[in-house]
Write an enzyme that holds these catalytic residues in place. Structure first.
Site, PDB file in Angstrom:
ATOM      1  CG  ASP A   1      69.153  -8.793 -10.171  1.00 36.95           C
ATOM      2  OD1 ASP A   1      69.023  -8.938 -10.768  1.00 36.95           O
ATOM      3  OD2 ASP A   1      69.150  -9.528  -8.600  1.00 36.95           O
TER       4      ASP A   1
ATOM      5  CB  CYS B   1      69.821 -12.586  -1.212  1.00 36.27           C
ATOM      6  SG  CYS B   1      70.323 -11.964  -2.977  1.00 36.27           S
ATOM      7  N   GLY B   2      67.248 -14.436  -1.093  1.00 34.62           N
ATOM      8  CA  GLY B   2      65.924 -16.108   0.131  1.00 34.62           C
ATOM      9  C   GLY B   2      65.126 -15.760  -0.032  1.00 34.62           C
ATOM     10  CG  ASP B   3      62.913 -19.821   0.764  1.00 30.28           C
ATOM     11  OD1 ASP B   3      63.937 -18.972  -0.246  1.00 30.28           O
ATOM     12  OD2 ASP B   3      63.711 -20.381   1.569  1.00 30.28           O
ATOM     13  CB  VAL B   4      59.389 -13.694  -0.139  1.00 30.22           C
ATOM     14  CG1 VAL B   4      58.729 -12.133   0.698  1.00 30.22           C
ATOM     15  CG2 VAL B   4      61.220 -13.063  -0.699  1.00 30.22           C
TER      16      VAL B   4
ATOM     17  N   GLY C   1      63.235 -15.356  -3.371  1.00 33.79           N
ATOM     18  CA  GLY C   1      64.087 -13.964  -4.066  1.00 33.79           C
ATOM     19  C   GLY C   1      65.684 -14.208  -4.245  1.00 33.79           C
TER      20      GLY C   1
ATOM     21  CB  ILE D   1      53.602 -15.854  -1.481  1.00 33.19           C
ATOM     22  CG1 ILE D   1      55.386 -14.631  -0.393  1.00 33.19           C
ATOM     23  CG2 ILE D   1      53.154 -15.461  -0.034  1.00 33.19           C
ATOM     24  CD1 ILE D   1      54.537 -12.799  -0.057  1.00 33.19           C
ATOM     25  N   GLY D   2      56.838 -16.891  -2.275  1.00 34.91           N
ATOM     26  CA  GLY D   2      58.366 -16.624  -3.556  1.00 34.91           C
ATOM     27  C   GLY D   2      59.483 -16.726  -3.000  1.00 34.91           C
TER      28      GLY D   2
ATOM     29  CE  LYS E   1      64.179 -10.535   0.062  1.00 32.60           C
ATOM     30  NZ  LYS E   1      65.802  -9.999  -0.389  1.00 32.60           N
TER      31      LYS E   1
END
Length: 977
Positions: A805, A677-680, A675, A672-673, A694
């Protein structure tokens, strides 16, 4: 036995029994109070109370944190830095009549201090500092034995009982700073009557008026801090009587006039900070303060020359004089006798050369001399300054070549030499600059080719080479700069092709290569840059077609004009009017100023080509199908191997799932996204509950993986982003911070399982295709909730947690649109103050949310970086604009844009989002004022998040329900006060 002897023995035994009985009674009373205190924190399970037991044998004197006198009476309770939270039972503790010291500093105690505190009449030492109390501090006239009173940074508000100080004539330390008390009309006269004071801290607690001449009567003072207040008028000459002073803090007030005559008598001064005032005159009164270690006089109106004597000070390590009107040369002896650490004399009218010996003793960290009229070259000595972290001399009249060794200094984070007359090349030494985060070299006469070694500077985020005389090819090694966010190379003589490797710079947001001689085709890899915001390749010799891949970008600026491009302008790019002028070979079906593209079906030859394309396409489709079936088989094998892999799960909350439930759902269709520092992934559990997972990417081994590769792929160890996020979130419990359920790790993969927030992010709600018509009340609630989340991070621990961030895409929304702070991959926990917080080699964050001057004057990442970013989020909420928009202009962001529209009430109203109803527009302007305060250029002028929360609460809109009650309530409060 003689009668007299029997009488004596009886009396002796009776006396002993009586004394023992009294001792037992006193100890028993104290014991009961202490056990009651312990029971108040029964739910906290704190180790400090393990020794507080009824059967300890020796009584309360054996308890950790408790001290008794020789008679067994409790005299001291010290529970500072013990992790206490909630309300403290002052009513019962003040029953201990012998209590002389109560120390509760650096905890998370809350609630209102009851009036029972006045019963602690024997107190000599009271420390309630650095807590989370609320309400006013009670009257304490009965505590007439007080010698030490610490209430600083504990969220007290209302009117402070200044009159209670009249009885506290024995006070040696008075520390009330960093509390939002009601403002005083004048400096409290009760303070200057405390003749025994040696330590006075009243900074940032709403003191106003003039500094009274009677301040000179406090001759025992060694520390005087009255900064961040509303002080006006001149510094009284009587201050020169305070000859014992070693620290004087007056910064961020509205003080005027010159430094008073006799100020030079304060020869014991070690730390002097009178910055950010309206002070005038010269600095001659400071020439005799030979013990100075730190001198901060920046942002005033001082003029004249810097005293030559400063170059002879043996202890001076920190000198900040920027933004004044100082003239003449810098003392050439600066640093030759001292372990010089930091100088900032920027934004003055200084002339002459850079002193050569400021790093003579090898300790210097920052040299900031930008925006002056300095001449000459950079002394060779700085090429050997191995401790140097920031070197900024932009906007001067300096010339010559940059010493070769300077490019590769091992700790250097920023080189800023733009707008001078420097010549020569960037040397291959730059490969040694492993900490180098920013290169600002624009508007010079630098020349030659860029060295291939520039790609070895792994930390570079900003490269600005514009308006120089560089030539040759753009090195392909630039693709190794994974953190690069800004690349400005315009107005040079670069030639050759743009390297395909630029597509590996996955953090790029701004690329400008205009006005060069670059040829070849535009690399299609530019279209794979997910954060690219501005692309300017105009005035070059680029040829070929415009890559279709650029259509996937969300650009606020695109300029491909004046090249040799040909072919069709992609339909999705046709809205960028004027971006393609000067390319006669281009055609378009929608832009009228270009030739209309010929329909291929009209030509017989083209028809054959069309048929061949279809046949070829079918062959590709068939091959893809075979490949897909092969991958499915491979994925099944991969899945089976993952099942047998050794997983470790660490839970932080009650869970209703296992690691297998999570691992089985890490699939492409659940993505779904992505980020910072990583995929979610969104995972639906067996009971219907949804969680977000994540998959942390390793920063050190990050590669470009194709979507066809296994998602849980082999990693080289655990990433620092994973460790950071787990460390930060595992102990956090707050309504406005995203919940972390558990971490799941193996030798090869790292997963974090969070609560799932169905409404996406605030960015989605404001800017994306999902954007919703948020009313002002909802926007206000989001702002307040997010502010409270950040306040908790900054003030809810012994050491602040800095997010680093903060942005609207990292503020997630639940089903009721309540906000959660998320994505802690860049978070940093400030280290203990022994030696100061750790600095970081790059200011982390996202373009548009970072203060432009953060590199210039912020020597370390602090909470104020988050405050600035949050101010940008508030501006998004009020205006509906993104942080970077094309309408703001070149190199401008939302902060500049808002600032330029503050000329009148009408212009301010004009920038408020039109979707905000008329009745709430005044409320939105109140929020905009808070945003402006948060985005102050200097970190020191920004409020704490605790103050921001208070300001937002004060700006609460009048809601339609209960509006009459609210108004009546306000009136009653005013009548009572």
């Amino acid at each position: 036995m003689a009668p007299s002897l029997r009488n004596f023995n009886f009396f002796h035994r009776f006396s002993t029994f009586l004394v023992f009985s009294l001792f037992s009674v006193v100890s028993s009373d104290d014991l009961q109070v202490l056990l009651k205190l312990k029971s108040s924190f029964a739910d906290s399970n704190l180790a400090v109370f393990d020794s507080w037991k009824l059967n300890s044998g020796i009584g309360p004197c054996s308890f950790i944190g408790v001290t008794c006198n020789s008679r067994g009476n409790v005299t001291e309770i010290d529970l500072s830095r013990r992790g206490l939270s909630g309300n403290f039972p002052f009513d019962s503790v003040c029953e201990i009549q012998s209590l002389e010291k109560l120390s509760l500093g650096f905890n998370s105690l809350s609630g209102i201090i009851p009036s029972d505190l006045k019963n602690c009449t024997s107190l000599k030492y009271l420390d309630l500092g650095n807590n989370l109390f609320s309400g006013a501090f009670p009257e304490f006239s009965s505590l007439n034995q007080l010698q030490f009173l610490y209430l600083n940074n504990s969220a007290f508000s209302g009117v402070f009982p200044w009159k209670s100080l009249r009885n506290a004539t024995s006070l040696v330390v008075l520390s009330l700073g960093d509390n939002p008390f009601d403002a005083t009309a004048d400096f409290p006269v009760e303070v200057v009557s405390l003749k025994k004071l040696s330590w006075l801290y009243l900074s940032n607690c709403s003191i106003a008026g003039k500094i009274p001449p009677a301040i000179g009567d406090l001759t025992e003072l060694r520390n005087l801090e009255i900064s961040d207040s509303g002080l006006t008028g001149e510094i009284p000459s009587e201050i020169s009587k305070l000859t014992n002073l070693w620290q004087l803090e007056l910064y961020n007030n509205s003080l005027t006039g010159k430094l008073p005559t006799g100020f030079g008598n304060l020869k014991n001064l070690t730390y002097l900070d009178a910055s950010t005032n309206l002070l005038q005159g010269d600095l001659s009164e400071l020439r005799s303060l030979t013990n100075l270690v730190s001198l901060q006089m920046f942002e005033n109106e001082f003029s004249g020359e810097i005293p030559l004597e400063f170059g002879e000070f043996k202890d001076l390590v920190n000198l900040s004089l920027y933004t004044n009107k100082l003239t003449g040369s810098l003392p050439q002896g600066l640093g030759s006798l001292a372990d010089f650490d930091f100088i900032d004399a920027s934004e003055n009218l200084l002339t002459g050369p850079i002193p050569p010996d400021m790093c003579k003793n090898g300790k210097m960290k920052a040299l900031l001399l930008l925006q002056n009229n300095l001449t000459g070259s950079i002394p060779e000595s700085y090429a050997n300054c191995l401790t140097l972290q920031r070197f900024r001399v932009s906007e001067n009249n300096l010339n010559g070549t940059v010493p070769a060794g300077l490019w590769g200094l091992p700790k250097l984070e920023i080189i800023d030499i733009e707008m001078n007359n420097f010549e020569g090349p960037i040397t291959a030494d730059i490969k040694n600059g492993k900490m180098l985060g920013a290169l600002y070299l624009g508007f010079n006469k630098l020349s030659d080719e860029l060295p291939e070694e520039i790609g070895d500077t792994e930390s570079l985020t900003k490269v600005e080479l514009n308006n120089n005389r560089f030539t040759g090819k753009i090195p392909s090694s630039i693709g190794k700069l994974k953190g690069l966010s800004s690349l400005k190379m315009q107005s040079n003589g670069f030639s050759g092709e743009i390297p395909d490797s630029i597509g590996s710079c996955s953090m790029l947001s701004d690329v400008n290569m205009a006005q060069n001689s670059i040829s070849g085709e535009i690399p299609h890899t530019l279209g794979s840059l997910p954060t690219l915001n501005a692309l300017n390749l105009s005035d070059n010799k680029l040829s070929g077609r415009i890559p279709e891949s650029l259509s996937s970008l969300r650009l606020s600026l695109l300029d491909l004009s004046n090249n040799r491009l040909s072919g069709r302008i992609p339909l999705s790019l046709s809205s960028y009017n004027g971006s393609f002028n000067g390319n006669p070979g281009l055609c378009s079906t929608t832009i009228k100023s270009f030739n209309r593209c010929i329909n291929p079906s009209r030509s017989h030859g083209d028809t054959r080509v069309f048929v061949l394309c279809i046949v070829f396409g079918l062959l590709i489709l068939l091959a893809s199908l075979v490949f897909f079936l092969y991958l499915k088989k491979t994925e099944k094998k991969e899945g089976r191997s993952l099942k047998h892999e050794s997983w470790s799960i660490k839970s932080f909350r009650k869970m209703s799932f296992t690691e297998d439930d999570i691992i089985d759902s890490i699939k492409e269709e659940n993505l779904i996204g992505r980020g910072g520092c990583g995929d979610v992934y969104r995972v639906v559990l067996g009971d219907g509950k949804e969680v977000a997972v994540k998959h942390i990417r390793c920063s050190s081994t990050q590669k470009n993986f194709s979507s066809a590769m296994p998602i849980l792929t082999e990693r080289e160890g655990r990433s620092k982003e994973f460790e950071t996020e787990v460390q930060t979130l595992s102990s956090i419990r707050h309504l406005n911070v995203v919940k972390l359920y558990c971490s799941i790790t193996s030798d090869d993969s790292s997963l974090l399982v969070y609560e799932y927030l169905p409404n996406g992010s605030l960015w989605d709600m404001l800017h994306s295709c999902k954007k919703s018509n948020l009313g002002w009340e909802t926007r206000y609630d989001i702002a307040l909730g997010a502010a409270k989340g950040l306040e908790y991070l900054h003030h809810g621990y012994e050491r602040p947690v800095i997010h680093r961030d903060v942005k609207s895409s990292n503020i997630l929304l639940d089903e009721f649109l309540k906000p959660r702070i998320a994505d802690f991959g860049l978070a940093k926990i400030l280290q203990a103050s022994n030696g100061g917080p750790e600095s970081t080699h790059v200011v982390a964050g996202t373009y548009g949310y970072i203060a432009p001057a953060e590199y210039g004057y912020a020597s370390k990442v602090t909470e104020k970086c988050d405050v600035y970013s949050f101010g940008v989020v508030l501006m998004e909420l009020v205006t509906g604009k993104k942080p970077i928009e094309a309408e703001f202009g070149e190199s401008k962001d939302i902060v500049n844009w808002v600032s330029n529209n503050l000329k009148s009430k009408e212009s301010v109203m004009e920038i408020v989002d039109k979707k905000i109803g008329e009745m709430y527009r005044e409320d939105a302007v109140k929020m905009l004022r808070i945003a402006i305060i948060c985005t102050a250029r200097l970190p020191g002028l920004r409020p704490t998040m605790r103050s921001v929360v208070q300001m937002i609460e004060d700006a609460e809109p009048c809601r339609l329900m209960g509006i009459v009650i609210s108004k009546e309530s306000d009136v009653k409060v005013k009548e009572i006060s």
